[in-house]
Design a protein around this motif. Structure first.
Motif, PDB file in Angstrom:
ATOM      1  N   ARG A  77      39.368  43.841  38.679  1.00 48.39           N
ATOM      2  CA  ARG A  77      38.952  45.139  39.200  1.00 48.39           C
ATOM      3  C   ARG A  77      38.254  44.989  40.547  1.00 48.39           C
ATOM      4  NH1 ARG A  77      35.299  47.188  35.734  1.00 48.39           N
ATOM      5  NH2 ARG A  77      36.520  46.419  33.981  1.00 48.39           N
ATOM      6  N   ALA A  78      37.482  43.925  40.716  1.00 46.02           N
ATOM      7  CA  ALA A  78      36.785  43.711  41.986  1.00 46.02           C
ATOM      8  C   ALA A  78      37.790  43.519  43.119  1.00 46.02           C
ATOM      9  CB  ALA A  78      35.864  42.497  41.888  1.00 46.02           C
ATOM     10  N   ALA A  79      38.829  42.710  42.869  1.00 46.25           N
ATOM     11  CA  ALA A  79      39.839  42.461  43.893  1.00 46.25           C
ATOM     12  C   ALA A  79      40.532  43.764  44.250  1.00 46.25           C
ATOM     13  CB  ALA A  79      40.849  41.444  43.383  1.00 46.25           C
ATOM     14  N   ASN A  80      40.917  44.491  43.205  1.00 38.81           N
ATOM     15  CA  ASN A  80      41.650  45.723  43.412  1.00 38.81           C
ATOM     16  C   ASN A  80      40.815  46.762  44.156  1.00 38.81           C
ATOM     17  OD1 ASN A  80      42.520  48.560  42.229  1.00 38.81           O
ATOM     18  ND2 ASN A  80      44.264  47.170  42.209  1.00 38.81           N
ATOM     19  N   SER A  81      39.592  46.981  43.712  1.00 35.85           N
ATOM     20  CA  SER A  81      38.808  48.039  44.344  1.00 35.85           C
ATOM     21  C   SER A  81      38.335  47.608  45.729  1.00 35.85           C
ATOM     22  CB  SER A  81      37.643  48.488  43.456  1.00 35.85           C
ATOM     23  OG  SER A  81      36.586  47.578  43.542  1.00 35.85           O
ATOM     24  N   SER A  82      38.270  46.300  45.999  1.00 37.95           N
ATOM     25  CA  SER A  82      38.007  45.860  47.373  1.00 37.95           C
ATOM     26  C   SER A  82      39.073  46.423  48.305  1.00 37.95           C
ATOM     27  CB  SER A  82      38.046  44.335  47.498  1.00 37.95           C
ATOM     28  OG  SER A  82      37.086  43.738  46.708  1.00 37.95           O
TER      29      SER A  82
END
Ligand SMILES: Nc1ncnc2c1ncn2[C@@H]1O[C@H](COP(=O)(O)OP(=O)(O)O)[C@@H](O)[C@H]1O
Ligand SMILES: [Mg+2]
Lengths: 256, 266
Positions: B236-241
Motif C-alpha cells: 500500500r505504501a508503494a502504491n499510494s506513493s
C-alpha cells in the motif's frame, strides 16, 4: 553532578501505557541491579515488547518514571539520548537486520555512524572480535536473507555488542528456534554476560531459557508483575495465571 | 518518531476525511523536519551520492526509450495539422517548445514517480515494518537523516538532470521524424527547435523539475515511514506513493505554469 550510583541499572516506578483504549501496562514497577540478568515472562500480547521499547525510549509512557543508567530517559534531549543509547544494546524480536547490508556492514554500522574518526582497521578489528564472540566469523560477507534464524539472532547480538553496552535488552532471543539452537543462544547470553560484564533484561516465553539465563524471574500479567523471584519461587503457587502459563508454555513456544 | 496516520476510534467528520487532514498535517511536519535536518551536520554525502547513482541509473533506460518515442510520435502526430496550413517547416520550433516546456519535465517526472517513488515507498516501508528503522534509532543513528534526507536530496538533484537528458533525447526522436520526412539537417533542426526557447523557458522547466523531484523523494519517504500493518502495508505504501506523487505533480504543474506564464517568450 549526576547521580553516579550505578548499582541500579534500571528503575521503573508506576508505569502506565495504553494504546487508544487498550491498557497494556498498569502500574508496573521494576528494578534491575548491576550485573544481573532478569527474565520477563508473559503471554503473547501481555506487553513485554512494549515494556522494553519504553526502557529504550522508542515508546513514551503515559505516566510513571523510567530511569536507565541513572538518567530519566524520557526527559533527555536529543544529544543526551544518543549518548545514553550508546550504552544500551537492544535485540529485536525478529532481529531487524538491515537486509540491504552484509553481515559485516550490519555489525559495523552502529560503530561507523557513531565513531566517525575511528580508523578502518580498528573497525574491522572490533567487528571480528564481536563476530568471534557470537561464533559467526565465516558468514561475514553474507546477506541476512542467506542466514538461518539462529544465525540472524547471533548477528543481532553481535550488532548490539559492537558498542560495548552496559545494559542489553533481549526481546525473545530464542523464539522460533529449534531446541538445540535455543540452547546455544542461551549459552551465548551467559557468555556475553561474563565477557562484557553486562546487565540484561531478557524477554521470553521459553521456560528453559528463563531457567538457564535468569538470576531473577518476573511474571508479567494484566499490566503488572504478578510474581517475582527465582524460578522455583515464581512457579510455587496455585494462581492459575501462573500455573496456566507453565502448562501452556510448551504449546505457545511452538506457535511462535 | 512519527505516528501512523491512520486512526481508529472517534472521528471529527468522517474516517476518510479525518485521515486526509491528519495526513496533511503529518506530511507538513515531515517536510519541515527535512528542512531542519538537511543543514545540520553530519552530512551523509557518501550515502547521498550512492542514492543519486542508484535512483538515476535505475530510471535511465525507461526514460531514454520513453523520451525518444514521445518526441518522435508527437512530431509525427502534429505533422498533419501543421501541413493543412502548409506550415510543416514550423515543426521543429513547435516540437522544441512542446518538448522543452511541457513534455520533458512532465513525462520524466511521472516516470520517476512510478519508478523511483514506488521504490522508495516500498524500501523504506519494509524497513519500517521489519523494525529496521527502530533498530537504527536504538543504535543512536538518526534514521531520518540517513534514510530520508539522503533520498530527498538525491531525487531533488537527479530528476532535473534526467529532465535535461530526456529533453535532448526527445528532440533527437523528433529530429529523426523531421529528417525522414523533410530531409532537414541536424543543425537547422536544432537552430529552429531552440528559436522559441529562451533562458526563462529552460529555467522554468528546471525549477519545476526541482519541485517534482523533491515531491517524489519526500512523498516516497513519508509513505514509507508511516507504513503500518506488515507486508500488506508495504504494498500500500508503494502504491499510494505513486498516486499521491502524480496528483501533486499535476497540481504543482498547474500552479507553477501560472507563475511562470508572464515571463515566457513572446
Ligand atoms: N505501536 C503500537 N500501537 C498500538 N498498539 C500496540 C503497539 N505496540 C503494541 N501494541 C499492543 O500492545 C499489546 C502488547 O504488545 P507487545 O508488547 O508487543 O506484546 P508481547 O508481550 O507479545 O511482546 C498488544 O495488544 C499490541 O497490540
Ligand atoms: Mg513481543
Amino acid at each position: 553532578m549526576k547521580n553516579t550510583k550505578h548499582d541500579k541499572v534500571v528503575v521503573i516506578k508506576d508505569l502506565y501505557k495504553s494504546f487508544e483504549d487498550n491498557e497494556v501496562l498498569k502500574g508496573l514497577g521494576l528494578e534491575l541491579y548491576k550485573g544481573e540478568n532478569i527474565i520477563v515472562l508473559g503471554r503473547s500480547g501481555s506487553g513485554k515488547s512494549v515494556l522494553i521499547k519504553i526502557i529504550i525510549g522508542l515508546l513514551k509512557p503515559d505516566s510513571g518514571t523510567v530511569e536507565v543508567l541513572a538518567e530519566k530517559i524520557h526527559e533527555l534531549d536529543k544529544k543526551e539520548l544518543i549518548k545514553l543509547r550508546l550504552k544500551i544494546g537492544f535485540l529485536f524480536q525478529h532481529s531487524a537486520l538491515y537486509d540491504s547490508m552484509t553481515v559485516r556492514e550490519n555489525v559495523e554500522f552502529p560503530l561507523v555512524r557513531n565513531m566517525r574518526n575511528m580508523s578502518k582497521s580498528k573497525i574491522n578489528q572490533a567487528v571480528e572480535e564481536v563476530l568471534d564472540a557470537v561464533g559467526l566469523t565465516d558468514t561475514i560477507d553474507q546477506y541476512p536473507a542467506e542466514l538461518s534464524g539462529g544465525q540472524e539472532k547471533r548477528v543481532g547480538i553481535a550488532r548490539t555488542l559492537i558498542l560495548k553496552p552496559e545494559l542489553i535488552l533481549y526481546d525473545e532471543p530464542t523464539s522460533g528456534l529449534d531446541p538445540v539452537t535455543c540452547e546455544e543462544i542461551n549459552k551465548l547470553i551467559m557468555k556475553v554476560k561474563e565477557r562484557y560484564k553486562t546487565s540484561s533484561i531478557i524477554i521470553t516465553h521459553d521456560l528453559a531459557c528463563a531457567k538457564q539465563t535468569g538470576d531473577r524471574i518476573l511474571m508479567l500479567s494484566e499490566g503488572k508483575f504478578l510474581r517475582q523471584g527465582n524460578f522455583e519461587e515464581v512457579f510455587d503457587t496455585d494462581d492459575e495465571r501462573v500455573t496456566g502459563f507453565y502448562n501452556y508454555n510448551f504449546i505457545e513456544s511452538n506457535e511462535n | 518518531m512519527l505516528s501512523g496516520s491512520q486512526r481508529t476510534g472517534k472521528y471529527l467528520i468522517s474516517k476518510n476525511l479525518d485521515n486526509f487532514f491528519i495526513d496533511i498535517r503529518e506530511l507538513t511536519r515531515f517536510t519541515l523536519q527535512f528542512f531542519k535536518e538537511v543543514f545540520v551536520p553530519p552530512y551523509e554525502l557518501q550515502e547521498t551520492i550512492r542514492q543519486c547513482y542508484k535512483l538515476g541509473y535505475k530510471s535511465l533506460f525507461l526514460i531514454t526509450s520513453t523520451a525518444f518515442i514521445t518526441g518522435m510520435v508527437f512530431t509525427d502526430h502534429s505533422r498533419p495539422s501543421l501541413a493543412s496550413f502548409g506550415a510543416t517547416s514550423w515543426l521543429p520550433s513547435f516540437t522544441g517548445v512542446a518538448v522543452i516546456k511541457a513534455l520533458a519535465p512532465l513525462i520524466t517526472s511521472l516516470i520517476c514517480a512510478g519508478k523511483i517513488g514506488s521504490n522508495i515507498g516500498a524500501e523504506i516501508g519494509s524497513m519500517k515494518v521489519t523494525e529496521q528503522i527502530d533498530a537504527m534509532e536504538v543504535s543512536a543513528i538518526n534514521p531520518f537523516k540517513y534514510l530520508v534526507v539522503t533520498r530527498v536530496l538525491a531525487t531533488t538533484f537527479m530528476v532535473p538532470l534526467l529532465v535535461i537528458y530526456s529533453g535532448l533525447i526527445g528532440l533527437l526522436g523528433s529530429f529523426i521524424d523531421v529528417h525522414r520526412n523533410d530531409q532537414t539537417s541536424f543543425t537547422v533542426f536544432m537552430y529552429d527547435a531552440f528559436s522559441k526557447i529562451g533562458y526563462v523557458e529552460i529555467l522554468s522547466s528546471l525549477i519545476r523539475s526541482v519541485f517534482f523531484g523533491f515531491t517524489i523523494g519526500i512523498i516516497g519517504c513519508y509513505k514509507g515511514f508511516t507504513t503500518t500493518k506488515g507486508t500488506e502495508g508495504v504494498g500500500r505504501a508503494a502504491n499510494s506513493s505513486v498516486v499521491t506523487i502524480m496528483f501533486l505533480i499535476f497540481l504543482e504543474e498547474i500552479l507553477l505554469v501560472k507563475f511562470f506564464n508572464p515571463f515566457y517568450y513572446g
